[in-house]
Design an enzyme around this catalytic site. Structure first.
Site, PDB file in Angstrom:
ATOM      1  N   ASP A  40      33.504  38.034  46.256  1.00 39.20           N
ATOM      2  CA  ASP A  40      33.815  37.590  44.921  1.00 39.20           C
ATOM      3  C   ASP A  40      34.920  36.536  44.954  1.00 39.20           C
ATOM      4  O   ASP A  40      35.801  36.577  45.812  1.00 39.20           O
ATOM      5  CB  ASP A  40      34.270  38.789  44.092  1.00 39.20           C
ATOM      6  N   THR A  55      43.832  28.203  45.090  1.00 43.45           N
ATOM      7  CA  THR A  55      43.925  29.166  46.186  1.00 43.45           C
ATOM      8  C   THR A  55      45.241  29.940  46.236  1.00 43.45           C
ATOM      9  O   THR A  55      45.355  30.895  47.009  1.00 43.45           O
ATOM     10  CB  THR A  55      43.729  28.452  47.539  1.00 43.45           C
ATOM     11  N   GLU A  98      30.722  34.048  46.266  1.00 40.42           N
ATOM     12  CA  GLU A  98      30.628  33.555  44.893  1.00 40.42           C
ATOM     13  C   GLU A  98      31.364  32.223  44.839  1.00 40.42           C
ATOM     14  O   GLU A  98      32.542  32.149  44.497  1.00 40.42           O
ATOM     15  CB  GLU A  98      31.235  34.547  43.911  1.00 40.42           C
TER      16      GLU A  98
END
Length: 544
Positions: free
Chosen positions: A247, A208, A278
């Site tokens: 995405d 992340t 996604e």
């Protein structure tokens, strides 16, 4: 988005980005870049409500019912109009409605990195569409904000809803291509966080916070970034957009996971009715279920995550001509409700990445897969439109079409259209998967039955993918109610009595869709040519 080796320095400078970048990154970030923004709390409660504006609108509902499309986006088929411009989509809206798609998914709409020398060719170029440079609507591939508004208006006039792809995790790798009002280091994570090494995908902090393939990673805990992304999405909804696909969703932390982040909880409150991410199945250390629940939480029309492992299973079955019902029954949701999943035979990642994971599939194989994926009760099936004359035994990018153009005609092939209409007609009904034949042992032939046990045949039906020869169905057990069912693709019939198919044949090397519900109107032979057939009449299913 899948993973690859560290991005070379020359790529990080923006000279050229790997196809993997693009493929995984699907973008759209639009906001009033640089303008003063009101508090997100205030903005979250104002603006267009997509669900009320569509399913709560009698004019929209009349159009939706005319074309027989599903009321909730989570239940209907999605046409991924890959690389079509907004104007191109608008020009084909009537065909798309007649082909039975509840929703259309577009490309990213934000300003993007552009390489003028490459023009609009696909090869070594298409992936720049997935590299945002700011948060304003409009780019050379999809068109302008005015084009977006025109497209959404046309969609709603046909009872269709629009999903836009969004890259909310990162910007282009080329710092100089990013707009000046976004060139603030505080808006991005430290580019040296991983010291240039590959992301360790079992380490959530790295997933992340580290740069993905050299792309500038947005600091999603930063409140200005959060506000601007929220406003971008809200602006798009006010322009008529009904949903978003995010995405690289797993690369943005879950609420509270790190840095007291509230990013998702803020940006998902944008007025849309359907949002999905996604977030691929089977990734180590990933709370797949939490992401699916997060996206679904804010959509009245549904939402969730991508059923990537199921797509992989479908492709393997098509490759081996082994459509074993037991292997293909589960959508691999790992405890997630089936209607919180987006399914497909292939996605643009599978097709366009340099590993060519699904590029080898022929058009016929894709249609067989769609007869399964598109007919099922669970999942919102997405049909990926390939570039013209590309894939299968042809080049990955034949350059027979350019960015902005329609792709090949498979999205409106009679077999695909019949499966879409079958799905719409069977909305909300139960399903049962079995292999063909009295002994249910023909693994090259799979039946997807949809039914309601009410002694009425007009609300039952079966979609069949038969990759073998002609299959006698006499003696095959079935959940369908007694009656006679017509194949809307090939014209044959099956007769059902007392829990078995009494007579009928599934045509070999063909898709069949046997059903009668809602068949009230047929498209003329002339119109059916637009569905790539000169002789077959395509039936328009309008639910009664």
């Amino acid at each position: 988005m899948r993973h690859r080796k560290p991005t070379p320095a020359w790529q990080k400078l923006g000279l050229k980005i790997s196809k993997k970048v693009v493929v995984g990154v699907t973008a759209a970030a639009t906001v009033l870049g640089g303008l003063a923004i009101a508090s997100t709390a205030a903005q979250a409660s104002t603006g267009r409500d997509s669900y009320a504006n569509t399913t709560g609108n009698p004019t929209f509902e009349a159009a939706r019912e005319k074309y027989g499309l599903t009321k909730n986006m989570k239940n209907g088929a999605i046409l991924h109009a890959w690389m079509w411009s907004f104007n191109t989509i608008t020009e084909h809206m009537d065909e798309i409605a007649k082909a039975g798609y509840t929703s259309i998914q577009t490309e990213p709409m934000s300003k993007i990195k552009e390489v003028p020398a490459n023009g609009k060719k696909f090869t070594e170029n298409w992936y720049y569409v997935y590299q945002p440079a700011n948060t304003s609507i409009g780019n050379f591939a999809v068109g302008t904000e005015a084009d977006l508004k025109k497209m959404t208006a046309a969609a709603h006039a046909h009872g269709i809803r629009i999903i836009v792809d969004v890259v909310a995790n990162h910007f282009t790798a080329d710092w100089n291509a990013i707009d000046p009002d976004w060139q603030n280091p505080e808006y991005f994570h430290d580019k040296n966080a991983c010291n240039g090494r590959d992301i360790n995908y079992s380490n959530r902090w790295e997933v992340t916070h580290c740069q993905l393939l050299g792309l500038w990673d947005l600091n999603t805990a930063n409140k200005t970034v959060e506000s601007r992304m929220h406003d971008f999405l809200k602006t798009a909804v006010d322009d008529g957009v009904d949903g978003f696909r995010f995405d690289a969703g797993k690369h943005v932390e879950l609420p509270g996971e790190f840095d007291n982040s509230t990013y998702w909880d803020v940006i998902l409150q944008n007025g849309s009715q359907y949002q999905y991410g996604e977030v691929l199945q089977g990734d180590p250390g990933l709370d797949y279920k939490a992401y699916a629940a997060l996206y679904a939480k804010y959509g009245k029309g549904g939402g969730g995550a991508t059923a990537s492992d199921y797509g992989k299973a479908i492709r393997a079955a098509l490759r081996d001509k082994n459509l074993n019902a037991g292997n293909l029954n589960s959508l691999r949701g790992a405890g997630i409700a089936d209607d919180h999943l987006v399914t497909w035979v292939e996605s643009h990642d599978n097709y366009a990445n340099e590993d060519k994971e699904s590029t080898y599939l022929t058009a016929k194989q894709i249609r067989f897969g769609w007869a399964i994926v598109g007919a099922r009760n669970g999942g919102a099936p997405l049909f990926f439109n390939r570039p013209q004359k590309s894939g299968g035994n042809q080049p990955q990018f034949a350059e027979a079409s350019q960015l902005g153009d329609t792709g090949d005609n498979q999205w409106k092939d009679p077999e695909v259209v019949a499966v879409n209409q079958f799905r719409n007609a069977m909305d909300g009904e139960d399903e049962y998967l079995r292999n063909c034949g009295a002994n249910q042992n023909n693994n090259s032939c799979l039946m997807v039955e949809r039914y309601t046990t009410d002694k009425k045949s007009d609300d039952d039906g079966v979609s069949i993918a038969n990759m073998g020869g002609d299959q006698d169905l006499a003696g095959t057990p079935t959940k369908l109610d007694d009656g006679t069912y017509t194949d809307q693709v090939n014209g044959g019939k099956i007769v059902v009595k007392n829990g078995k198919i009494e007579s009928g044949t599934a045509k070999g090397n063909a898709v069949s869709a046997y059903f009668t519900k809602g068949l009230k109107e047929s498209v003329s032979a002339t119109a059916s040519k637009s569905f790539s057939s000169d002789t077959m009449k395509v039936t328009l299913s309008a639910r009664g």
